[in-house]
Design a protein around this motif. Structure first.
Motif, PDB file in Angstrom:
ATOM      1  N   ALA A  22      14.673 108.104 -52.762  1.00  0.00           N
ATOM      2  CA  ALA A  22      14.845 107.344 -51.654  1.00  0.00           C
ATOM      3  C   ALA A  22      15.619 108.461 -50.597  1.00  0.00           C
ATOM      4  CB  ALA A  22      15.327 105.993 -51.773  1.00  0.00           C
ATOM      5  N   ALA A  23      15.172 108.856 -49.562  1.00  0.00           N
ATOM      6  CA  ALA A  23      15.953 109.535 -48.298  1.00  0.00           C
ATOM      7  C   ALA A  23      16.349 108.778 -47.269  1.00  0.00           C
ATOM      8  CB  ALA A  23      14.980 110.712 -47.721  1.00  0.00           C
ATOM      9  N   THR A  27      14.792 112.651 -40.267  1.00  0.00           N
ATOM     10  CA  THR A  27      13.323 112.043 -39.878  1.00  0.00           C
ATOM     11  C   THR A  27      12.354 112.388 -40.998  1.00  0.00           C
ATOM     12  OG1 THR A  27      13.826 112.173 -37.608  1.00  0.00           O
ATOM     13  CG2 THR A  27      11.363 112.255 -38.211  1.00  0.00           C
ATOM     14  N   PHE A  28      12.456 111.605 -41.799  1.00  0.00           N
ATOM     15  CA  PHE A  28      11.891 112.045 -43.193  1.00  0.00           C
ATOM     16  C   PHE A  28      10.469 112.916 -43.093  1.00  0.00           C
ATOM     17  CE2 PHE A  28      11.487 111.790 -47.648  1.00  0.00           C
ATOM     18  CZ  PHE A  28      10.122 111.518 -47.905  1.00  0.00           C
ATOM     19  N   SER A  29       9.759 112.394 -42.208  1.00  0.00           N
ATOM     20  CA  SER A  29       8.338 112.938 -42.089  1.00  0.00           C
ATOM     21  C   SER A  29       8.307 114.407 -41.565  1.00  0.00           C
ATOM     22  CB  SER A  29       7.299 112.060 -41.275  1.00  0.00           C
ATOM     23  OG  SER A  29       7.470 112.126 -40.097  1.00  0.00           O
ATOM     24  N   SER A  30       9.335 114.762 -41.165  1.00  0.00           N
ATOM     25  CA  SER A  30       9.512 116.262 -40.411  1.00  0.00           C
ATOM     26  C   SER A  30       9.782 117.346 -41.533  1.00  0.00           C
ATOM     27  CB  SER A  30      10.634 116.274 -39.401  1.00  0.00           C
ATOM     28  OG  SER A  30      10.401 115.334 -37.989  1.00  0.00           O
ATOM     29  N   TYR A  31      10.095 116.868 -42.608  1.00  0.00           N
ATOM     30  CA  TYR A  31      10.475 117.797 -43.655  1.00  0.00           C
ATOM     31  C   TYR A  31       9.627 117.874 -44.830  1.00  0.00           C
ATOM     32  CZ  TYR A  31      14.800 118.361 -41.060  1.00  0.00           C
ATOM     33  OH  TYR A  31      15.734 118.322 -39.923  1.00  0.00           O
ATOM     34  N   ALA A  32       9.223 119.137 -45.493  1.00  0.00           N
ATOM     35  CA  ALA A  32       9.009 119.211 -46.727  1.00  0.00           C
ATOM     36  C   ALA A  32       9.993 118.680 -47.796  1.00  0.00           C
ATOM     37  CB  ALA A  32       8.726 120.496 -47.046  1.00  0.00           C
ATOM     38  N   MET A  33       9.581 118.197 -48.770  1.00  0.00           N
ATOM     39  CA  MET A  33      10.254 117.740 -49.803  1.00  0.00           C
ATOM     40  C   MET A  33       9.967 118.534 -51.282  1.00  0.00           C
ATOM     41  SD  MET A  33      12.495 115.568 -48.350  1.00  0.00           S
ATOM     42  CE  MET A  33      13.419 114.999 -49.774  1.00  0.00           C
ATOM     43  N   GLU A  53       3.920 115.901 -43.960  1.00  0.00           N
ATOM     44  CA  GLU A  53       2.697 114.827 -43.888  1.00  0.00           C
ATOM     45  C   GLU A  53       1.972 114.490 -45.113  1.00  0.00           C
ATOM     46  OE1 GLU A  53       2.381 112.845 -41.297  1.00  0.00           O
ATOM     47  OE2 GLU A  53       3.991 113.605 -40.184  1.00  0.00           O
ATOM     48  N   GLY A  54       2.397 115.439 -46.157  1.00  0.00           N
ATOM     49  CA  GLY A  54       1.951 115.196 -47.392  1.00  0.00           C
ATOM     50  C   GLY A  54       0.429 115.934 -47.805  1.00  0.00           C
ATOM     51  N   GLY A  55       0.130 116.599 -46.675  1.00  0.00           N
ATOM     52  CA  GLY A  55      -1.176 117.324 -46.952  1.00  0.00           C
ATOM     53  C   GLY A  55      -1.330 118.564 -47.886  1.00  0.00           C
ATOM     54  N   ILE A  56      -0.203 119.093 -47.998  1.00  0.00           N
ATOM     55  CA  ILE A  56      -0.090 120.570 -48.715  1.00  0.00           C
ATOM     56  C   ILE A  56       0.937 120.067 -49.959  1.00  0.00           C
ATOM     57  CG2 ILE A  56       0.745 122.886 -48.764  1.00  0.00           C
ATOM     58  CD1 ILE A  56      -0.191 122.815 -45.880  1.00  0.00           C
ATOM     59  N   ARG A  66      -0.689 118.202 -64.819  1.00  0.00           N
ATOM     60  CA  ARG A  66       0.276 116.945 -65.469  1.00  0.00           C
ATOM     61  C   ARG A  66       0.998 116.163 -64.328  1.00  0.00           C
ATOM     62  NH1 ARG A  66       3.823 118.082 -69.209  1.00  0.00           N
ATOM     63  NH2 ARG A  66       4.629 120.052 -68.402  1.00  0.00           N
ATOM     64  N   PHE A  67       1.705 116.768 -63.592  1.00  0.00           N
ATOM     65  CA  PHE A  67       2.555 116.294 -62.593  1.00  0.00           C
ATOM     66  C   PHE A  67       1.882 116.000 -61.244  1.00  0.00           C
ATOM     67  CE2 PHE A  67       6.973 117.604 -64.579  1.00  0.00           C
ATOM     68  CZ  PHE A  67       6.482 116.929 -65.751  1.00  0.00           C
ATOM     69  N   THR A  68       2.188 115.102 -60.566  1.00  0.00           N
ATOM     70  CA  THR A  68       1.790 114.716 -59.021  1.00  0.00           C
ATOM     71  C   THR A  68       2.850 114.525 -58.095  1.00  0.00           C
ATOM     72  OG1 THR A  68      -0.404 114.000 -59.932  1.00  0.00           O
ATOM     73  CG2 THR A  68      -0.002 113.809 -57.627  1.00  0.00           C
ATOM     74  N   ILE A  69       3.140 115.177 -57.159  1.00  0.00           N
ATOM     75  CA  ILE A  69       3.948 114.875 -56.149  1.00  0.00           C
ATOM     76  C   ILE A  69       3.282 114.095 -54.954  1.00  0.00           C
ATOM     77  CG2 ILE A  69       3.756 117.035 -55.052  1.00  0.00           C
ATOM     78  CD1 ILE A  69       6.718 116.956 -54.481  1.00  0.00           C
ATOM     79  N   SER A  70       4.059 113.081 -54.514  1.00  0.00           N
ATOM     80  CA  SER A  70       3.372 112.450 -53.308  1.00  0.00           C
ATOM     81  C   SER A  70       4.418 111.894 -52.714  1.00  0.00           C
ATOM     82  CB  SER A  70       2.568 111.078 -53.829  1.00  0.00           C
ATOM     83  OG  SER A  70       3.133 110.493 -54.503  1.00  0.00           O
ATOM     84  N   ARG A  71       4.264 111.315 -51.522  1.00  0.00           N
ATOM     85  CA  ARG A  71       5.259 110.789 -50.566  1.00  0.00           C
ATOM     86  C   ARG A  71       4.749 109.576 -49.659  1.00  0.00           C
ATOM     87  NH1 ARG A  71       7.144 115.325 -47.076  1.00  0.00           N
ATOM     88  NH2 ARG A  71       8.628 113.767 -45.984  1.00  0.00           N
ATOM     89  N   ASP A  72       5.662 108.698 -49.450  1.00  0.00           N
ATOM     90  CA  ASP A  72       5.151 107.522 -48.666  1.00  0.00           C
ATOM     91  C   ASP A  72       6.376 107.597 -47.240  1.00  0.00           C
ATOM     92  OD1 ASP A  72       4.977 105.174 -47.270  1.00  0.00           O
ATOM     93  OD2 ASP A  72       4.628 103.946 -49.187  1.00  0.00           O
ATOM     94  N   ASN A  73       5.878 108.154 -46.038  1.00  0.00           N
ATOM     95  CA  ASN A  73       6.489 108.381 -45.111  1.00  0.00           C
ATOM     96  C   ASN A  73       7.013 106.753 -44.489  1.00  0.00           C
ATOM     97  OD1 ASN A  73       6.597 110.985 -45.410  1.00  0.00           O
ATOM     98  ND2 ASN A  73       5.024 111.436 -43.803  1.00  0.00           N
ATOM     99  N   ALA A  74       6.354 105.879 -44.608  1.00  0.00           N
ATOM    100  CA  ALA A  74       6.709 104.622 -44.181  1.00  0.00           C
ATOM    101  C   ALA A  74       7.927 104.152 -44.868  1.00  0.00           C
ATOM    102  CB  ALA A  74       5.507 103.731 -44.197  1.00  0.00           C
ATOM    103  N   LYS A  75       8.082 104.517 -46.245  1.00  0.00           N
ATOM    104  CA  LYS A  75       9.258 104.039 -47.062  1.00  0.00           C
ATOM    105  C   LYS A  75      10.365 105.119 -47.446  1.00  0.00           C
ATOM    106  CE  LYS A  75       6.322 100.793 -49.712  1.00  0.00           C
ATOM    107  NZ  LYS A  75       5.730 100.574 -51.104  1.00  0.00           N
TER     108      LYS A  75
END
Length: 111
Positions: A22-23, A27-33, A53-56, A66-75
């Motif tokens: 949790a960040a 501005t969360f969506s402006s940064y790679a994580m 934006e989660g596209g890459i 085996r692992f999957t990274i994802s993000r929810d910019n609304a959260k």
């Protein structure tokens, strides 16, 4: 800036865990994580990364498929879904944004 990981724990080989980070404070969506991990006696290594934006996404060879990274910019949250866990995945897992680290969450894979 604050990054707070959760979701670690003890799991048997072959099991699954989902880590969350949790960040806040930027501005969360402006940064790679990024997710990193550090096993005892080893250097910290990059596990996975995701664009703003989660596209890459990119993964270490050791966790691909085996692992999957994802993000929810609304959260303002980034996730790491870890499947088919192996004992060698045991480590402290850290969330990272440029210049900032979370406190880490312990993942232990053991029977």
């Amino acid at each position: 800036v604050q990054l707070v990981e959760s979701g670690g724990g003890l799991v048997q080989p072959g099991g699954s865990l989902r880590l969350s980070c949790a960040a806040s404070g930027f501005t969360f969506s402006s940064y790679a994580m990024y997710w990193y991990r550090q096993a005892p006696g080893k250097e910290r290594e990059l596990v996975a990364q995701i664009s703003g934006e989660g596209g890459i996404t990119n993964y270490a060879d050791s966790v691909k498929a085996r692992f999957t990274i994802s993000r929810d910019n609304a959260k303002n949250t980034v996730y790491l879904q870890m499947n088919r866990l192996k004992p060698e995945d045991t480590a402290v897992y850290y969330c990272f944004r440029t210049r900032y680290w979370g406190q880490g969450t312990q993942v232990t894979v053991s029977s």
